[in-house]
Structure formats: structure tokens, C-alpha cells
Design a protein around this motif. Structure first.
Motif, PDB file in Angstrom:
ATOM      1  N   ARG A 162       0.836  -1.205   0.000  1.00  0.00           N
ATOM      2  CA  ARG A 162       0.000   0.000   0.000  1.00  0.00           C
ATOM      3  C   ARG A 162       0.869   1.252   0.000  1.00  0.00           C
ATOM      4  N   VAL A 175      -6.486  -7.660   4.434  1.00  0.00           N
ATOM      5  CA  VAL A 175      -7.280  -6.508   4.013  1.00  0.00           C
ATOM      6  C   VAL A 175      -8.740  -6.834   4.237  1.00  0.00           C
ATOM      7  N   ALA A 188     -12.367  -5.267   3.514  1.00  0.00           N
ATOM      8  CA  ALA A 188     -13.142  -4.203   2.889  1.00  0.00           C
ATOM      9  C   ALA A 188     -14.288  -3.814   3.811  1.00  0.00           C
ATOM     10  N   GLU A 223     -10.399  -3.035  -1.012  1.00  0.00           N
ATOM     11  CA  GLU A 223     -10.856  -1.934  -0.165  1.00  0.00           C
ATOM     12  C   GLU A 223     -12.123  -1.287  -0.693  1.00  0.00           C
TER      13      GLU A 223
END
Length: 239
Positions: free
Chosen positions: A110, A153, A155, A231
Motif C-alpha cells: 500500500r 485486508v 473491505a 478496499e
């Protein structure tokens, strides 16, 4: 005597890829240096023992690729990656970690890292990883990348929303329907060739769509594109 009309000049050899090593263990740096310097197209131009030194040397030496250990005392590799990629966008960072599944890996991607390799990769994989990120590609195996991001990750979605509910239509609204479809396939680990076969279009068409969608979402490579897909809720962890 001049060259004959049909005689061609010998092609100039490209300059070696300049590599900066960032690792707090001197023996690790020495091992990497021996491996990389043994290749005619690679050359180590500097060594850093922590993130702060890596940032300073990257600014002074302007390497092509930084091999960045993520776990260093003081400024860690994630923060150093963020500073280097923000200030020197032409420098590619290849993150290294002792652990395959490590939240710092996703943080480094990221932050702008062009790829990730575990530190126990073979010399051949490390060398090829440096060449791959220097070409502007991602050095993360698609399925490893998907597994990492699926694990770390999450979301955002409203409480009580079922896992099987389709992705929100407003996710990345700047993308066309086709670009969104291709991004989902990228996030599921498909290569451009596999996407072309699945959608029954030419590889060049897929490449054009990928270039366009990367520009729209501000992704430098597939690693950042996959993170954006998760995301935005286009893909769910574990899918």
C-alpha cells in the motif's frame, strides 16, 4: 576504414540495474550482494542498516531498485518504502519479509512497494524479482498476493450485510463496467493472458484496459490494484 553500407554497429549493452540493499543484518546484506554482483546486469551500489539510512542513501544514490527488509529497528521498512516511493517515484522497492503472511507486507504494498518476496526465496527467484520490478511489473506471485490480501485486508461493509451480497455499485465509480470486471479478475489472481481468454478479447485489449484503470485508481502496479479492489468492496476476503 569506414563500415560497409550493410554493416551494423554493435548494440550497446544496457547499464546494469543499480540496487540498494536495506537490511539490519550485515550477513544478509553480504549474501545478497554476492548473489546480485555475480550477475552481469545487476550491481549493488549501497547498503543500509535501517530505514532512515535507506531513505538517505536512496536520495543520494538514486538506485533503480531497493531491496527493503520490512523488519528493521528504528524506522522500519514500511515507513522507509513510503518515503522513498513518494519522493523518488522512479525508484522501485522490492519488499522482503521473513514471514509469508505478514500484515506489514500489505502495508508495504500500500505504501508503494512494487512487490514482495519472502527472505528464504532461492537466489534465482531473488535475482528475477529485482529484474521484474525494474521492468515496472509486480514481483508478487498473483496467488500469493491474493492470499496475503485476503488475510489482512478487510473491505468495509455495513454491519449485517451478508458476505454473498454483490459489491456496491458505487465502488470505484470512475471505472467503466469492463474495467471493473477486469480489476476483479486481477484481484482473483488472473494474468492478462488468462483475463483475455476468459473474456474472449485480445491480450492487447486487456492491456489497454489495465493501463486505463490503473491510471484512474492511481495504482502503480497489480499489487496496488488488488488492494484497491478489496478496499472498494469489489472482492471479498476469502473469495
Amino acid at each position: 576504414m569506414g563500415r560497409g553500407q550493410g554493416e551494423q554497429r554493435p548494440a550497446e549493452e544496457p547499464a546494469p540495474i543499480r540496487v540498494l540493499l536495506a537490511d539490519d543484518h550485515a550477513l544478509v546484506r553480504r549474501g545478497f550482494k554476492l548473489m546480485l554482483d555475480a550477475q552481469p546486469d545487476l550491481g549493488v551500489v549501497g547498503e543500509a542498516a535501517d530505514g532512515e539510512q535507506a531513505v538517505e542513501l536512496a536520495g543520494r544514490l538514486r538506485p533503480d531498485v531497493v531491496l527493503m527488509d520490512l523488519h528493521m529497528p528504528g524506522m522500519d521498512g514500511v515507513r522507509a518504502t513510503e518515503l522513498i516511493t513518494a519522493g523518488l517515484p522512479q525508484v522501485r522497492v522490492l519488499a522482503l519479509s521473513t514471514f509469508d503472511l505478514d500484515e506489514n507486507v500489505v502495508a508495504a504494498l500500500r505504501a508503494g512497494a512494487a512487490g514482495f518476496l519472502p527472505k528464504d526465496v532461492s537466489p534465482e527467484e531473488l535475482i528475477e524479482g529485482v529484474r521484474v520490478v525494474h521492468r515496472g511489473e509486480s514481483a508478487v506471485a498473483p496467488r500469493l498476493l491474493t492470499r496475503l490480501i485476503s488475510t489482512f485486508v478487510r473491505a468495509a461493509r455495513p454491519a449485517g450485510r451478508p458476505r454473498t451480497e454483490p459489491a456496491r455499485p458505487e465502488g470505484l465509480p470512475e471505472l467503466t463496467a469492463r474495467e471493473r470486471e477486469i480489476l476483479v479478475l486481477i484481484a482473483r489472481g488472473r494474468s492478462n493472458a488468462e483475463i483475455a481468454a476468459e473474456l474472449a478479447v485480445s491480450p492487447s485489449t486487456v492491456k489497454n484496459h489495465v493501463t486505463s484503470l490503473f491510471a484512474k485508481i492511481g495504482a502503480r502496479d497489480r499489487a496496488q490494484a488488488v488492494i484497491a479492489a478489496y478496499e472498494a468492496g469489489l472482492v471479498r476476503p476469502g473469495e
